[in-house]
Design a protein around this motif. Structure first.
Motif, PDB file in Angstrom:
ATOM      1  N   ARG A  19       0.741   4.102  -2.464  1.00 16.39           N
ATOM      2  CA  ARG A  19       2.015   4.361  -1.800  1.00 16.39           C
ATOM      3  C   ARG A  19       2.612   3.077  -1.236  1.00 16.39           C
ATOM      4  O   ARG A  19       1.911   2.233  -0.678  1.00 16.39           O
ATOM      5  CB  ARG A  19       1.814   5.376  -0.656  1.00 16.39           C
ATOM      6  CG  ARG A  19       3.104   5.707   0.066  1.00 16.39           C
ATOM      7  CD  ARG A  19       2.888   6.631   1.252  1.00 16.39           C
ATOM      8  NE  ARG A  19       4.119   6.698   2.008  1.00 16.39           N
ATOM      9  CZ  ARG A  19       4.451   5.848   2.980  1.00 16.39           C
ATOM     10  NH1 ARG A  19       3.607   4.864   3.305  1.00 16.39           N
ATOM     11  NH2 ARG A  19       5.601   5.952   3.607  1.00 16.39           N
ATOM     12  N   ASN A  20       3.927   2.928  -1.376  1.00 17.54           N
ATOM     13  CA  ASN A  20       4.647   1.778  -0.837  1.00 17.54           C
ATOM     14  C   ASN A  20       4.778   1.930   0.678  1.00 17.54           C
ATOM     15  O   ASN A  20       5.558   2.742   1.166  1.00 17.54           O
ATOM     16  CB  ASN A  20       6.031   1.667  -1.482  1.00 17.54           C
ATOM     17  CG  ASN A  20       6.766   0.403  -1.066  1.00 17.54           C
ATOM     18  OD1 ASN A  20       6.369  -0.300  -0.132  1.00 17.54           O
ATOM     19  ND2 ASN A  20       7.852   0.083  -1.769  1.00 17.54           N
TER      20      ASN A  20
ATOM     21  N   GLN B 269       6.151   0.099   2.775  1.00 22.26           N
ATOM     22  CA  GLN B 269       7.396  -0.401   3.342  1.00 22.26           C
ATOM     23  C   GLN B 269       8.477   0.670   3.399  1.00 22.26           C
ATOM     24  O   GLN B 269       9.506   0.482   4.048  1.00 22.26           O
ATOM     25  CB  GLN B 269       7.907  -1.590   2.508  1.00 22.26           C
ATOM     26  CG  GLN B 269       6.917  -2.748   2.407  1.00 22.26           C
ATOM     27  CD  GLN B 269       6.529  -3.288   3.762  1.00 22.26           C
ATOM     28  OE1 GLN B 269       7.394  -3.557   4.613  1.00 22.26           O
ATOM     29  NE2 GLN B 269       5.232  -3.449   3.995  1.00 22.26           N
ATOM     30  N   GLN B 270       8.248   1.792   2.734  1.00 22.90           N
ATOM     31  CA  GLN B 270       9.235   2.874   2.707  1.00 22.90           C
ATOM     32  C   GLN B 270       8.869   3.954   3.722  1.00 22.90           C
ATOM     33  O   GLN B 270       7.698   4.132   4.063  1.00 22.90           O
ATOM     34  CB  GLN B 270       9.306   3.490   1.307  1.00 22.90           C
ATOM     35  CG  GLN B 270       9.841   2.546   0.242  1.00 22.90           C
ATOM     36  CD  GLN B 270       9.901   3.218  -1.116  1.00 22.90           C
ATOM     37  OE1 GLN B 270       9.327   4.286  -1.326  1.00 22.90           O
ATOM     38  NE2 GLN B 270      10.600   2.590  -2.054  1.00 22.90           N
TER      39      GLN B 270
ATOM     40  N   ARG C  29       8.388  10.368   3.168  1.00 23.87           N
ATOM     41  CA  ARG C  29       9.437  11.369   2.937  1.00 23.87           C
ATOM     42  C   ARG C  29       8.839  12.724   2.584  1.00 23.87           C
ATOM     43  O   ARG C  29       8.007  12.842   1.683  1.00 23.87           O
ATOM     44  CB  ARG C  29      10.372  10.906   1.824  1.00 23.87           C
ATOM     45  CG  ARG C  29      11.052   9.553   2.109  1.00 23.87           C
ATOM     46  CD  ARG C  29      12.053   9.231   1.032  1.00 23.87           C
ATOM     47  NE  ARG C  29      12.732   7.971   1.274  1.00 23.87           N
ATOM     48  CZ  ARG C  29      12.524   6.853   0.572  1.00 23.87           C
ATOM     49  NH1 ARG C  29      11.649   6.868  -0.436  1.00 23.87           N
ATOM     50  NH2 ARG C  29      13.176   5.750   0.861  1.00 23.87           N
TER      51      ARG C  29
ATOM     52  N   GLN D 114       7.840   5.554  10.267  1.00 24.44           N
ATOM     53  CA  GLN D 114       9.129   6.079   9.807  1.00 24.44           C
ATOM     54  C   GLN D 114       8.899   7.304   8.925  1.00 24.44           C
ATOM     55  O   GLN D 114       8.267   7.204   7.871  1.00 24.44           O
ATOM     56  CB  GLN D 114       9.898   5.010   9.024  1.00 24.44           C
ATOM     57  CG  GLN D 114      10.222   3.751   9.810  1.00 24.44           C
ATOM     58  CD  GLN D 114      11.208   4.020  10.931  1.00 24.44           C
ATOM     59  OE1 GLN D 114      12.165   4.784  10.775  1.00 24.44           O
ATOM     60  NE2 GLN D 114      10.984   3.394  12.085  1.00 24.44           N
TER      61      GLN D 114
ATOM     62  N   TYR E  33      10.937  10.723  -5.457  1.00 26.13           N
ATOM     63  CA  TYR E  33      11.474  10.236  -4.187  1.00 26.13           C
ATOM     64  C   TYR E  33      10.638  10.675  -2.988  1.00 26.13           C
ATOM     65  O   TYR E  33      10.544   9.960  -1.990  1.00 26.13           O
ATOM     66  CB  TYR E  33      12.911  10.728  -4.025  1.00 26.13           C
ATOM     67  CG  TYR E  33      13.645  10.173  -2.829  1.00 26.13           C
ATOM     68  CD1 TYR E  33      14.130   8.866  -2.834  1.00 26.13           C
ATOM     69  CD2 TYR E  33      13.858  10.947  -1.693  1.00 26.13           C
ATOM     70  CE1 TYR E  33      14.815   8.355  -1.740  1.00 26.13           C
ATOM     71  CE2 TYR E  33      14.537  10.453  -0.587  1.00 26.13           C
ATOM     72  CZ  TYR E  33      15.013   9.152  -0.623  1.00 26.13           C
ATOM     73  OH  TYR E  33      15.675   8.644   0.468  1.00 26.13           O
TER      74      TYR E  33
ATOM     75  N   ASP F 103       7.204  11.921  -0.901  1.00 23.20           N
ATOM     76  CA  ASP F 103       5.746  11.823  -0.840  1.00 23.20           C
ATOM     77  C   ASP F 103       5.100  13.201  -0.824  1.00 23.20           C
ATOM     78  O   ASP F 103       3.993  13.385  -1.346  1.00 23.20           O
ATOM     79  CB  ASP F 103       5.338  11.050   0.419  1.00 23.20           C
ATOM     80  CG  ASP F 103       5.853   9.623   0.417  1.00 23.20           C
ATOM     81  OD1 ASP F 103       5.300   8.795  -0.338  1.00 23.20           O
ATOM     82  OD2 ASP F 103       6.820   9.348   1.158  1.00 23.20           O
TER      83      ASP F 103
ATOM     84  N   ARG G  50       6.404  12.174  -5.687  1.00 25.67           N
ATOM     85  CA  ARG G  50       6.035  10.793  -6.000  1.00 25.67           C
ATOM     86  C   ARG G  50       4.852  10.749  -6.963  1.00 25.67           C
ATOM     87  O   ARG G  50       3.847  11.431  -6.756  1.00 25.67           O
ATOM     88  CB  ARG G  50       5.648  10.068  -4.717  1.00 25.67           C
ATOM     89  CG  ARG G  50       5.414   8.575  -4.864  1.00 25.67           C
ATOM     90  CD  ARG G  50       4.759   7.992  -3.625  1.00 25.67           C
ATOM     91  NE  ARG G  50       3.309   8.151  -3.656  1.00 25.67           N
ATOM     92  CZ  ARG G  50       2.578   8.645  -2.673  1.00 25.67           C
ATOM     93  NH1 ARG G  50       3.160   9.063  -1.566  1.00 25.67           N
ATOM     94  NH2 ARG G  50       1.268   8.755  -2.799  1.00 25.67           N
TER      95      ARG G  50
END
Length: 317
Positions: A104-105, A107-108, A111, A143, A197, A199, A225
Motif C-alpha cells: 500500500r502507498n 503517502q495516500q 480510503r 489521513q 481507488y 483500500d 485496490r
C-alpha cells in the motif's frame, strides 16, 4: 406505519388476483354479453373458493409477518446481535488486512467506501468503524477518507448524527477523518472513480436489491485496490442445498416475488456469497482473490432475511 400496515392488504390482493384471475376471466367471457359480472361468480367451484380463501389467508399472514419485522426495524438502527457482531467483525478485519499490506502507498489517505450506506447511515451510527479506526491510528495512518454511496441520500440531521459519532470516535486518535456521502448506483457503476481507488469496500444488506448483481459485484471488484485491498460484506442469502433448513428454503422460494414488490426489489433467494467468490475469483488459491474469512448463520429476529453470510475477500491482483 400506514405503508407497513397496508402491506398485508396489498399482498392479499395480489394473491387473490393471481389465484382468481384466470378462472374468473375464462368463465366470465364464456357468458352471454348481457350477464352481469356477479353471474360469473356463480360458476366458481368450491375448490376454487378454497384456493382463494387460502391465498387470502397466506397473503395476510405474510404481510403481517413482514410488517411486524419492518416495524421493529423502523423503531431504531439496532439489529439482532447475531447480525451486528458479524458486521463489526468483517469491517474490522477488512481494515486491518488492507492496512497491513506492505504494498500500500503510505503517502495516500486510507480510503474506505461503503456501498448502500442507506438513509440512516446505520453502520457509522452503530459504531462499527471504531475498532478499525483505532487500528489505523496505531499504525500511524493519519489521513482517512470514508465515503458512502447510495441512490437515496440521508437527511441533513442524520448526516450530522453520523459525523458526531465519527468525531467522538476519533477525538483521542491521531486521525483526520473526512466523511462524505454521494448519490450513486453501484450497479450502473461509479465511472468518475478510478479503478483500485479504495483500500476497503464495505457492503451490508445491499446486493439483495440490485437488479444486476453480477454487474454490481464486478464494479465493487474494480474499485478495490489491487495487491491487498479488501472487500467486506454481510448479506442475506439463499439456503444452500446441503443445509438442513428446508422449511426456510421453501419460504424463501414461495415469498420471493412478494418480497421483491414489498421491499424495493429485495430478493430472498440469491446465492450472493457464491456470486462474490466467483467474481473475485476467490474459490481457490490460484485465483485473483483470496477469502480471508467466511461465515453462514441464521438471524431469527430478521425473518424473512434469516439466512445470512459474511466474509472478507482480499484482492491479490
Amino acid at each position: 406505519m400506514i405503508i407497513l400496515k397496508a402491506s398485508s392488504v396489498f399482498v392479499a390482493i395480489f394473491v387473490i388476483g393471481s389465484s382468481f384471475q384466470s378462472r374468473f376471466a375464462a368463465h366470465a367471457f364464456s357468458q352471454p354479453p348481457n350477464d352481469s359480472p356477479l353471474a360469473a361468480l356463480s360458476g366458481i367451484s368450491r375448490r376454487d373458493y378454497w384456493k382463494i380463501s387460502l391465498g387470502v389467508a397466506g397473503g395476510v399472514v405474510y404481510g403481517k409477518l413482514v410488517g411486524d419485522t419492518l416495524s421493529r426495524i423502523a423503531q431504531g438502527i439496532e439489529r439482532p446481535v447475531q447480525h451486528e457482531a458479524r458486521v463489526e467483525k468483517v469491517l474490522t478485519r477488512a481494515i486491518f488486512e488492507s492496512a497491513s499490506c506492505k504494498t500500500r502507498n503510505s503517502q495516500q489517505p486510507f480510503r474506505i467506501l461503503e456501498v448502500g450506506i442507506g438513509s440512516d447511515i446505520r453502520l457509522i451510527r452503530r459504531g462499527f468503524y471504531k475498532e478499525g479506526l483505532v487500528d489505523l491510528s496505531n499504525r500511524g495512518i493519519s489521513q482517512v477518507e470514508l465515503t458512502g454511496v447510495d441512490p437515496i441520500q440521508p437527511s441533513k440531521a442524520t448526516l450530522e448524527k453520523a459525523k458526531d459519532v465519527l468525531n467522538q470516535e476519533t477525538r483521542d486518535l491521531s486521525i483526520h477523518l473526512q466523511f462524505d456521502t454521494e448519490s450513486g448506483d453501484i450497479e450502473a457503476g461509479l465511472s468518475d472513480v478510478p479503478s483500485g481507488y479504495f483500500d476497503v469496500v464495505v457492503c451490508v444488506l445491499t446486493l439483495c436489491s440490485v437488479t444486476n448483481q453480477q454487474a454490481a459485484i464486478r464494479e465493487i471488484k474494480r474499485l478495490v485496490r489491487p495487491n491487498g485491498g479488501t472487500f467486506a460484506y454481510v448479506e442475506h442469502v439463499a439456503v444452500n442445498p446441503d443445509e438442513p433448513y428446508r422449511l426456510l428454503e421453501w419460504q424463501q422460494e414461495l415469498f420471493d416475488p412478494l418480497q421483491q414488490m414489498l421491499a424495493d426489489n429485495c430478493h430472498l433467494h440469491r446465492y450472493t456469497d457464491d456470486a462474490i467468490d466467483k467474481v473475485f475469483d476467490a474459490s481457490d488459491e490460484y485465483g485473483t482473490g483470496v477469502s480471508l474469512q467466511q461465515d453462514r448463520f441464521l438471524v431469527d429476529g430478521m425473518w424473512p432475511v434469516t439466512c445470512q453470510a459474511s466474509g472478507v475477500i482480499q484482492k491479490k491482483a
